[in-house]
Design a protein around this motif. Structure first.
Motif, PDB file in Angstrom:
ATOM      1  N   MET A 153      16.641  11.767 -10.133  1.00 12.20           N
ATOM      2  CA  MET A 153      15.975  12.450 -11.235  1.00 12.20           C
ATOM      3  C   MET A 153      15.446  11.487 -12.298  1.00 12.20           C
ATOM      4  SD  MET A 153      15.935  15.617 -10.407  1.00 12.20           S
ATOM      5  CE  MET A 153      15.507  16.433 -11.951  1.00 12.20           C
ATOM      6  N   ARG A 154      15.775  10.203 -12.195  1.00 13.89           N
ATOM      7  CA  ARG A 154      15.228   9.194 -13.093  1.00 13.89           C
ATOM      8  C   ARG A 154      13.894   8.653 -12.605  1.00 13.89           C
ATOM      9  NH1 ARG A 154      20.574   5.608 -12.603  1.00 13.89           N
ATOM     10  NH2 ARG A 154      20.032   6.162 -10.446  1.00 13.89           N
ATOM     11  N   LYS A 155      13.436   9.103 -11.437  1.00 10.06           N
ATOM     12  CA  LYS A 155      12.245   8.511 -10.821  1.00 10.06           C
ATOM     13  C   LYS A 155      11.159   9.544 -10.546  1.00 10.06           C
ATOM     14  CE  LYS A 155      14.738   4.601  -8.857  1.00 10.06           C
ATOM     15  NZ  LYS A 155      15.107   3.841  -7.631  1.00 10.06           N
ATOM     16  N   ILE A 156      11.002  10.502 -11.439  1.00  6.66           N
ATOM     17  CA  ILE A 156       9.882  11.443 -11.339  1.00  6.66           C
ATOM     18  C   ILE A 156       8.589  10.679 -11.601  1.00  6.66           C
ATOM     19  CG2 ILE A 156       8.832  13.539 -12.280  1.00  6.66           C
ATOM     20  CD1 ILE A 156      11.649  14.449 -13.080  1.00  6.66           C
ATOM     21  N   LEU A 157       7.626  10.786 -10.710  1.00  4.74           N
ATOM     22  CA  LEU A 157       6.366  10.052 -10.816  1.00  4.74           C
ATOM     23  C   LEU A 157       5.276  10.907 -11.437  1.00  4.74           C
ATOM     24  CD1 LEU A 157       6.296   8.391  -7.270  1.00  4.74           C
ATOM     25  CD2 LEU A 157       7.093   7.350  -9.405  1.00  4.74           C
ATOM     26  N   LYS A 158       4.395  10.267 -12.180  1.00  7.77           N
ATOM     27  CA  LYS A 158       3.233  10.941 -12.757  1.00  7.77           C
ATOM     28  C   LYS A 158       2.062  10.803 -11.795  1.00  7.77           C
ATOM     29  CE  LYS A 158       3.605   8.288 -16.372  1.00  7.77           C
ATOM     30  NZ  LYS A 158       3.382   7.649 -17.701  1.00  7.77           N
ATOM     31  N   THR A 159       1.405  11.914 -11.480  1.00  8.41           N
ATOM     32  CA  THR A 159       0.275  11.898 -10.561  1.00  8.41           C
ATOM     33  C   THR A 159      -0.967  12.464 -11.236  1.00  8.41           C
ATOM     34  OG1 THR A 159       1.054  13.998  -9.639  1.00  8.41           O
ATOM     35  CG2 THR A 159       1.671  12.001  -8.464  1.00  8.41           C
ATOM     36  N   ASN A 160      -2.098  12.350 -10.531  1.00  9.32           N
ATOM     37  CA  ASN A 160      -3.371  12.816 -11.070  1.00  9.32           C
ATOM     38  C   ASN A 160      -3.586  14.278 -10.727  1.00  9.32           C
ATOM     39  OD1 ASN A 160      -3.802   9.756 -10.037  1.00  9.32           O
ATOM     40  ND2 ASN A 160      -4.877  10.095 -11.964  1.00  9.32           N
ATOM     41  N   THR A 161      -3.881  15.077 -11.718  1.00  6.87           N
ATOM     42  CA  THR A 161      -4.254  16.461 -11.459  1.00  6.87           C
ATOM     43  C   THR A 161      -5.741  16.510 -11.113  1.00  6.87           C
ATOM     44  OG1 THR A 161      -4.623  16.815 -13.815  1.00  6.87           O
ATOM     45  CG2 THR A 161      -2.464  17.399 -12.931  1.00  6.87           C
ATOM     46  N   GLY A 162      -6.146  17.643 -10.601  1.00  4.52           N
ATOM     47  CA  GLY A 162      -7.512  17.752 -10.114  1.00  4.52           C
ATOM     48  C   GLY A 162      -7.522  17.652  -8.604  1.00  4.52           C
TER      49      GLY A 162
ATOM     50  N   ALA B 217       0.854  -1.197   0.000  1.00  2.00           N
ATOM     51  CA  ALA B 217       0.000   0.000   0.000  1.00  2.00           C
ATOM     52  C   ALA B 217       0.884   1.238   0.000  1.00  2.00           C
ATOM     53  CB  ALA B 217      -0.924  -0.009   1.215  1.00  2.00           C
ATOM     54  N   PRO B 218       1.524   1.541  -1.140  1.00  4.55           N
ATOM     55  CA  PRO B 218       2.475   2.662  -1.181  1.00  4.55           C
ATOM     56  C   PRO B 218       1.779   4.012  -1.171  1.00  4.55           C
ATOM     57  CG  PRO B 218       2.200   1.755  -3.371  1.00  4.55           C
ATOM     58  CD  PRO B 218       1.420   0.855  -2.447  1.00  4.55           C
ATOM     59  N   ASP B 219       2.430   4.984  -0.572  1.00  6.53           N
ATOM     60  CA  ASP B 219       1.858   6.328  -0.498  1.00  6.53           C
ATOM     61  C   ASP B 219       3.011   7.321  -0.411  1.00  6.53           C
ATOM     62  OD1 ASP B 219      -0.064   8.304  -0.390  1.00  6.53           O
ATOM     63  OD2 ASP B 219      -1.148   7.418   1.289  1.00  6.53           O
ATOM     64  N   PHE B 220       2.689   8.608  -0.332  1.00  3.84           N
ATOM     65  CA  PHE B 220       3.706   9.638  -0.125  1.00  3.84           C
ATOM     66  C   PHE B 220       3.089  10.816   0.595  1.00  3.84           C
ATOM     67  CE2 PHE B 220       2.302  10.056  -4.635  1.00  3.84           C
ATOM     68  CZ  PHE B 220       1.664  11.291  -4.560  1.00  3.84           C
ATOM     69  N   LYS B 221       3.962  11.660   1.164  1.00  5.26           N
ATOM     70  CA  LYS B 221       3.506  12.826   1.905  1.00  5.26           C
ATOM     71  C   LYS B 221       4.401  14.010   1.584  1.00  5.26           C
ATOM     72  CE  LYS B 221       6.204  11.803   6.090  1.00  5.26           C
ATOM     73  NZ  LYS B 221       6.149  11.556   7.556  1.00  5.26           N
TER      74      LYS B 221
ATOM     75  N   GLY C 144      -5.293  20.903  -1.096  1.00  5.17           N
ATOM     76  CA  GLY C 144      -4.857  20.230   0.113  1.00  5.17           C
ATOM     77  C   GLY C 144      -4.721  18.733  -0.008  1.00  5.17           C
ATOM     78  N   GLN C 145      -5.068  18.149  -1.151  1.00  9.58           N
ATOM     79  CA  GLN C 145      -5.038  16.693  -1.281  1.00  9.58           C
ATOM     80  C   GLN C 145      -3.641  16.205  -1.672  1.00  9.58           C
ATOM     81  OE1 GLN C 145      -8.682  16.385  -3.877  1.00  9.58           O
ATOM     82  NE2 GLN C 145      -9.156  14.713  -2.476  1.00  9.58           N
ATOM     83  N   ILE C 146      -3.139  15.254  -0.893  1.00 11.13           N
ATOM     84  CA  ILE C 146      -1.799  14.719  -1.122  1.00 11.13           C
ATOM     85  C   ILE C 146      -1.817  13.215  -0.902  1.00 11.13           C
ATOM     86  CG2 ILE C 146      -1.160  15.301   1.264  1.00 11.13           C
ATOM     87  CD1 ILE C 146       1.296  15.250  -1.694  1.00 11.13           C
ATOM     88  N   GLY C 147      -1.237  12.470  -1.826  1.00 12.38           N
ATOM     89  CA  GLY C 147      -1.093  11.041  -1.665  1.00 12.38           C
ATOM     90  C   GLY C 147      -2.256  10.232  -2.212  1.00 12.38           C
ATOM     91  N   HIS C 148      -2.337   8.975  -1.772  1.00  7.54           N
ATOM     92  CA  HIS C 148      -3.294   8.014  -2.306  1.00  7.54           C
ATOM     93  C   HIS C 148      -4.728   8.389  -1.954  1.00  7.54           C
ATOM     94  CE1 HIS C 148      -5.122   3.770  -2.313  1.00  7.54           C
ATOM     95  NE2 HIS C 148      -4.958   4.133  -3.573  1.00  7.54           N
ATOM     96  N   GLN C 149      -5.607   8.327  -2.961  1.00 10.35           N
ATOM     97  CA  GLN C 149      -7.014   8.648  -2.751  1.00 10.35           C
ATOM     98  C   GLN C 149      -7.872   7.377  -2.833  1.00 10.35           C
ATOM     99  OE1 GLN C 149      -7.726  11.973  -1.932  1.00 10.35           O
ATOM    100  NE2 GLN C 149      -5.487  12.003  -1.962  1.00 10.35           N
TER     101      GLN C 149
ATOM    102  N   VAL D 142      -5.437   6.286  -7.969  1.00 12.62           N
ATOM    103  CA  VAL D 142      -5.473   7.745  -8.010  1.00 12.62           C
ATOM    104  C   VAL D 142      -4.619   8.310  -6.879  1.00 12.62           C
ATOM    105  CG1 VAL D 142      -6.930   9.799  -7.813  1.00 12.62           C
ATOM    106  CG2 VAL D 142      -7.756   7.785  -9.061  1.00 12.62           C
ATOM    107  N   TYR D 143      -3.672   9.156  -7.261  1.00 11.30           N
ATOM    108  CA  TYR D 143      -2.801   9.831  -6.302  1.00 11.30           C
ATOM    109  C   TYR D 143      -2.794  11.316  -6.645  1.00 11.30           C
ATOM    110  CZ  TYR D 143      -0.740   5.405  -4.704  1.00 11.30           C
ATOM    111  OH  TYR D 143      -0.531   4.161  -4.168  1.00 11.30           O
TER     112      TYR D 143
END
Length: 399
Positions: free
Chosen positions: A211-220, A177-181, A224-229, A233-234
């Motif tokens: 710099m080889r590990k830039i992640l793609k995230t969901n816009t929208g 269950a990976p996430d980030f903050k 205040g929303q950060i991390g796994h939804q 969807v992140y």
């Protein structure tokens, strides 16, 4: 061959004006830095603490190469204003009007793809010559530090005058269950070496990013929303890209007072990172009231990483205060004091010198050039006057 974009009209006017100025008066300071026992300062490096979670994040979100991020750059950098002048000015830019005046975000550290790869192929990393700036974000104007980010700015005549923001995040959760903050640090200094980005973490040392590990995230979502939804969807405060931390560099000292990692810079000649402390002479409540130090830490031989344990190769006690920036190259040192509007220069053989400098100045980065004059890049953090600029280093004692 240098691929710096030619100055636009406003920036050209500033450069011409600066060229007409007499070189800044240099006065030998009463005293220069003095040597400290380098063996008192050590680093412990861990580049694998987040491996399992980062692998899961990459599998879930996918990565974006630097050239992809720049293909999707969505902000326009602008020319330096004609009113900006500093001796030895070579080139520079400003962020767009929103970032220039934003009271909740402040630019701090600066490094370039010339740091990352040297002068080979005109300093291109993944096909782009880039200026990278670190920022911290407050939770509103006048609020507390809430997160940090970087800005990748194209500095190449082949590409548009664009830049893109990337949020810095710390991996959390588990491989299942990976996430980030958010990372709420000052990000007062930054150094790019090879594929690794080192960001100053004031009370601890440095955080490391790949710099080889830039992640793609969901816009929208909301700001205040950060991390796994839910599902895959992140959100990341509406950022399309995040850069997750991959390692930690922890500093220790036997001198009794831990280092305050206020600013850092790469020295490609000695293959080391140098750091300096922001301190006050007296009367400060938010910063140490003592003489600052500058310390050099060498990378592992033939690598862009530190060994598991690293002992400093040089340590200095400094006679100057309010230091926001440091740079070193081939035995020469520069220190920027925002409080004094001074740029201090020092070599062990030639002693110290002091030059007039800009107000609200921040970090420094040395720009090697095989065909033109070497430069010092710097920037100003003050809202409304966020000039990012480069001066000829020889104007400031470099010879």
């Amino acid at each position: 061959m240098s691929l710096r974009r030619p100055l636009t009209r406003a920036a050209s006017a500033a450069a011409i004006l600066a060229g007409l100025l007499v070189a800044p008066a240099a006065a030998v300071a009463a005293a220069g830095p003095t040597a400290l026992p380098a063996s008192q300062y050590t680093l412990s490096a861990d580049y694998h603490h987040y491996d399992a979670v980062n692998s899961a994040l990459v599998s879930t979100l996918g990565t974006a190469a630097v050239h992809t991020v720049m293909d999707n750059a969505n902000h326009d950098r602008t020319a330096l204003p004609s009113s900006f002048s500093v001796a030895g000015l070579s080139t520079g830019f400003r962020f767009d009007s929103g970032d220039n005046s934003d009271c909740a975000n402040y630019p701090q550290g600066i490094t370039t793809s010339r740091d990352a790869v040297g002068t080979a192929d005109s300093g291109n990393y993944d096909g782009h010559q880039l200026v990278l700036v670190s920022w911290y974000t407050k939770d509103g104007c006048g609020g507390d530090q809430a997160r940090s980010r970087i800005t990748l700015v194209d500095w190449d005549a082949t590409y548009p005058n664009k830049y893109r923001k990337v949020l810095l995040v710390e991996p959390t959760g588990t491989a299942a269950a990976p996430d980030f903050k958010d990372i709420p640090i000052h990000a007062g200094g930054v150094s790019w070496y090879g594929d690794y980005l080192y960001v100053a973490d004031t009370g601890h040392g440095m955080r490391v990013f790949d710099m080889r590990k830039i992640l793609k995230t969901n816009t929208g979502g909301t700001a205040g929303q950060i991390g796994h939804q839910s599902g895959s969807v992140y959100y990341a405060h509406n950022y399309a890209y995040v850069l997750p931390q991959v390692g930690t560099i922890t500093a220790k000292t036997t001198s009794g007072t831990n280092l305050a990692w206020s600013s850092i810079s790469l020295d490609r000649v000695s293959k080391s990172i140098v750091m300096a402390e922001y301190t006050c002479q007296s009367g400060c409540t938010a910063y140490p009231n003592r003489a600052p130090r500058a310390v050099r830490f060498p990378f592992a031989a033939g690598a862009t990483t530190f060994a598991a344990t690293t002992t400093a190769s040089q340590a200095l006690q400094l006679p100057w205060y309010n230091l926001n920036g440091v740079a070193s190259h081939n035995g020469r040192w520069w220190f920027n004091s925002s409080g004094q509007k001074k740029l201090y220069y020092w070599t062990s053989s030639g002693g110290p010198a002091t030059f007039s400098w800009v107000g609200s100045g921040e970090s420094l980065s040395y720009w090697e050039d095989a065909t033109s004059a070497d430069l010092l890049w710097s920037l100003q953090e003050g809202a409304g006057s966020r000039n990012v600029f480069a001066v000829t280093q020889a104007t400031y004692g470099g010879g």
